[in-house]
Design a protein around this motif. Structure first.
Motif, PDB file in Angstrom:
ATOM      1  N   ILE B  68       0.897  -1.407   0.023  1.00  0.00           N
ATOM      2  CA  ILE B  68      -0.038  -0.063  -0.044  1.00  0.00           C
ATOM      3  C   ILE B  68       0.841   1.163  -0.019  1.00  0.00           C
ATOM      4  CG2 ILE B  68      -2.001   1.292   1.451  1.00  0.00           C
ATOM      5  CD1 ILE B  68      -2.650  -1.668   0.620  1.00  0.00           C
ATOM      6  N   PRO B  69       0.864   2.046  -1.028  1.00  0.00           N
ATOM      7  CA  PRO B  69       1.644   3.237  -0.981  1.00  0.00           C
ATOM      8  C   PRO B  69       1.398   4.285   0.115  1.00  0.00           C
ATOM      9  CG  PRO B  69       0.432   3.264  -3.141  1.00  0.00           C
ATOM     10  CD  PRO B  69       0.117   1.986  -2.093  1.00  0.00           C
ATOM     11  N   ALA B  70       2.660   4.787   0.389  1.00  0.00           N
ATOM     12  CA  ALA B  70       2.526   5.819   1.711  1.00  0.00           C
ATOM     13  C   ALA B  70       1.961   7.326   1.179  1.00  0.00           C
ATOM     14  CB  ALA B  70       3.430   5.974   2.673  1.00  0.00           C
ATOM     15  N   VAL B  71       1.116   7.828   1.504  1.00  0.00           N
ATOM     16  CA  VAL B  71       0.631   8.945   0.917  1.00  0.00           C
ATOM     17  C   VAL B  71       0.510   9.820   2.333  1.00  0.00           C
ATOM     18  CG1 VAL B  71      -1.047  10.495  -0.409  1.00  0.00           C
ATOM     19  CG2 VAL B  71      -0.370   8.242  -1.057  1.00  0.00           C
ATOM     20  N   THR B  72       0.769  11.270   2.195  1.00  0.00           N
ATOM     21  CA  THR B  72       0.818  12.196   3.106  1.00  0.00           C
ATOM     22  C   THR B  72       0.308  13.292   2.549  1.00  0.00           C
ATOM     23  OG1 THR B  72       3.025  11.422   4.077  1.00  0.00           O
ATOM     24  CG2 THR B  72       2.182  13.631   4.978  1.00  0.00           C
ATOM     25  N   TRP B  73      -0.763  13.872   3.589  1.00  0.00           N
ATOM     26  CA  TRP B  73      -1.549  15.151   3.301  1.00  0.00           C
ATOM     27  C   TRP B  73      -0.881  16.296   4.201  1.00  0.00           C
ATOM     28  CZ3 TRP B  73      -5.516  16.798   0.783  1.00  0.00           C
ATOM     29  CH2 TRP B  73      -6.381  18.189   1.343  1.00  0.00           C
ATOM     30  N   TYR B  81       1.124  14.056  -1.127  1.00  0.00           N
ATOM     31  CA  TYR B  81       2.459  13.943  -1.686  1.00  0.00           C
ATOM     32  C   TYR B  81       2.945  12.544  -1.169  1.00  0.00           C
ATOM     33  CZ  TYR B  81       4.631  15.274   2.786  1.00  0.00           C
ATOM     34  OH  TYR B  81       5.062  15.448   4.106  1.00  0.00           O
ATOM     35  N   GLU B  82       4.022  12.021  -1.837  1.00  0.00           N
ATOM     36  CA  GLU B  82       4.644  10.737  -1.569  1.00  0.00           C
ATOM     37  C   GLU B  82       5.310  10.672  -0.407  1.00  0.00           C
ATOM     38  OE1 GLU B  82       6.637   8.724  -5.117  1.00  0.00           O
ATOM     39  OE2 GLU B  82       5.758  10.577  -6.111  1.00  0.00           O
ATOM     40  N   THR B  83       4.939   9.913   0.511  1.00  0.00           N
ATOM     41  CA  THR B  83       5.655   9.853   1.913  1.00  0.00           C
ATOM     42  C   THR B  83       7.150   9.409   1.966  1.00  0.00           C
ATOM     43  OG1 THR B  83       3.593   9.226   2.954  1.00  0.00           O
ATOM     44  CG2 THR B  83       5.522   9.507   4.318  1.00  0.00           C
ATOM     45  N   ASN B  97       3.434  20.642   8.895  1.00  0.00           N
ATOM     46  CA  ASN B  97       2.132  20.699   9.354  1.00  0.00           C
ATOM     47  C   ASN B  97       1.381  19.446   8.480  1.00  0.00           C
ATOM     48  OD1 ASN B  97      -0.216  20.690  10.549  1.00  0.00           O
ATOM     49  ND2 ASN B  97      -0.806  22.586  10.151  1.00  0.00           N
ATOM     50  N   THR B  98       1.806  17.971   8.440  1.00  0.00           N
ATOM     51  CA  THR B  98       1.439  17.178   7.529  1.00  0.00           C
ATOM     52  C   THR B  98       1.082  15.761   8.357  1.00  0.00           C
ATOM     53  OG1 THR B  98       3.941  16.507   7.203  1.00  0.00           O
ATOM     54  CG2 THR B  98       2.925  18.018   5.883  1.00  0.00           C
ATOM     55  N   TRP B  99       0.317  15.165   7.612  1.00  0.00           N
ATOM     56  CA  TRP B  99      -0.205  13.971   8.291  1.00  0.00           C
ATOM     57  C   TRP B  99      -0.292  12.820   7.364  1.00  0.00           C
ATOM     58  CZ3 TRP B  99      -0.376  14.747  13.313  1.00  0.00           C
ATOM     59  CH2 TRP B  99      -0.623  16.031  13.549  1.00  0.00           C
ATOM     60  N   LEU B 100       0.035  11.382   7.803  1.00  0.00           N
ATOM     61  CA  LEU B 100      -0.053  10.114   6.914  1.00  0.00           C
ATOM     62  C   LEU B 100      -1.529   9.707   6.664  1.00  0.00           C
ATOM     63  CD1 LEU B 100       2.044   8.220   5.829  1.00  0.00           C
ATOM     64  CD2 LEU B 100       1.343   6.743   7.792  1.00  0.00           C
ATOM     65  N   LEU B 101      -1.742   9.843   5.277  1.00  0.00           N
ATOM     66  CA  LEU B 101      -3.253   9.284   5.043  1.00  0.00           C
ATOM     67  C   LEU B 101      -3.316   7.761   4.986  1.00  0.00           C
ATOM     68  CD1 LEU B 101      -4.197  11.915   1.957  1.00  0.00           C
ATOM     69  CD2 LEU B 101      -5.216  11.660   4.371  1.00  0.00           C
TER      70      LEU B 101
END
Lengths: 228, 113
Positions: B68-73, B81-83, B97-101
């Protein structure tokens, strides 16, 4: 050809453990027992910190210690000798962490009616113990100066599950390129709520600050028990 | 390093599902493993092989791992974007100020019986 059937599960591997952990926390609350889960990498000074801490607060709360290791009982023996509080050794049988079920088995070997605070010294490891909720009331980790100020970047999960980060071995700060400000910034980026307390388990510096915080938490927890 | 412990959890869950569905053999377990889950798929499948063969229900049972690709918001510029590529800092606006989706999953997707 045999018929093939797919059964959808879509369930986190950690879900069962999290259920066990929540049940254990409720049980501890009803008994008025506070469980502290102490984590760190090997050699950061968990046992020495515990000895300092316990000797400062053992007249105020009744304490028991559970030492978790892959093998040996050196830590349990050391704690008992240096503090006099009951201490048991748990062997994880090769596993690199403790889960809620193993923690419960350890607690079954203690007389919880005579204890206010149980300290669980988890296996020395910054990865696996962070994945498994032990059922503890709070998570505390130790980061020691020689490990470096960048550890929160390398092991983000561990730092994000901890309520308190003790920065240990500050007595040797002059010999290392350890930037306390940068370290705090790295930790707070991962976990804005983390309480950071610099200590030296060797000289005892800062241990009182942590001891006061812990005594307050234990009292709050026991107050909730009375409201049960 | 924790892959073996995780395998024991998977076995426990699969056994339970098999019992509920009256299944006596499982041929494949499909896992969803996030890119930043700290679980290494090839170590997980190695541990699986060792442990699964000890269970009659799971003898010869294969493990398949979907990544499962890691994506951050980013809360600041409201973009994804790509974590793995950029980590905690947003490449669009430089905010922390970002969070892992998603991308930290360790999930049993399904079993084939």
């Amino acid at each position: 050809m045999d018929e093939v059937k797919v059964i959808e599960i879509k369930k986190s591997v950690f879900a069962e453990n999290e259920k066990d952990a929540d049940a254990l926390r409720q049980e501890l609350k009803s008994k008025g027992v506070f469980l502290l889960n102490l984590m760190s990498s090997p050699g950061s000074g968990k046992t020495t910190t515990l000895i300092q801490l316990i000797n400062k607060i053992k007249d105020k709360v009744r304490i028991a210690v559970m030492e978790a290791d892959i093998d040996s009982d050196v830590d349990a023996v050391k704690i008992k000798k240096a503090t006099g509080v009951p201490s048991i050794q748990l062997h994880t049988g090769g596993m690199c962490h403790l889960d809620a079920e193993m923690t419960r088995q350890g607690l079954d070997n203690l007389n919880l009616n005579e204890v206010d605070l149980v300290i669980l010294e988890n296996v020395g490891n910054l990865v696996c113990p962070a994945e498994f909720d032990t059922g503890s009331c709070c998570n505390v980790m130790i980061l020691s100066v020689p490990e470096g100020d960048d550890k929160a970047l390398k092991y983000p999960l561990m730092f994000s599950v901890c309520d308190v980060v003790l920065i240990n071995k500050i007595d040797i700060l002059p010999y290392f390129d350890f930037d306390m400000e940068k370290c705090s910034k790295n930790i707070h980026e991962r976990n804005p709520q983390a309480i950071i307390i610099p200590i030296s388990a060797k000289t005892g510096e800062g241990v009182n600050v942590f001891a006061d915080w812990l005594l307050h938490e234990v009292q709050e927890w026991k107050a909730q028990t009375r409201e049960f | 390093m924790h892959e073996l412990g995780i395998v024991f959890y998977i076995i426990r869950d699969v056994k339970q599902v098999a019992e509920e569905n009256h299944v006596d053999h499982v041929s494949t377990v499909v896992m969803d493993i996030g890119e930043v889950s700290t679980v290494v798929p090839h170590l997980l499948t190695d541990c699986w092989r060792w442990a699964a063969d000890k269970e009659p229900l799971l003898q010869g049972c294969e493990m398949q791992c979907n990544t499962i690709p890691a994506v951050t918001w980013c809360d600041e510029c409201k973009r994804e974007y790509e974590t793995v590529k950029y980590g905690k800092t947003c490449p669009h606006c430089n905010s922390d100020n970002t969070w892992l989706l998603h991308g930290n999953e360790v999930e049993i997707n399904s079993i084939v019986v």
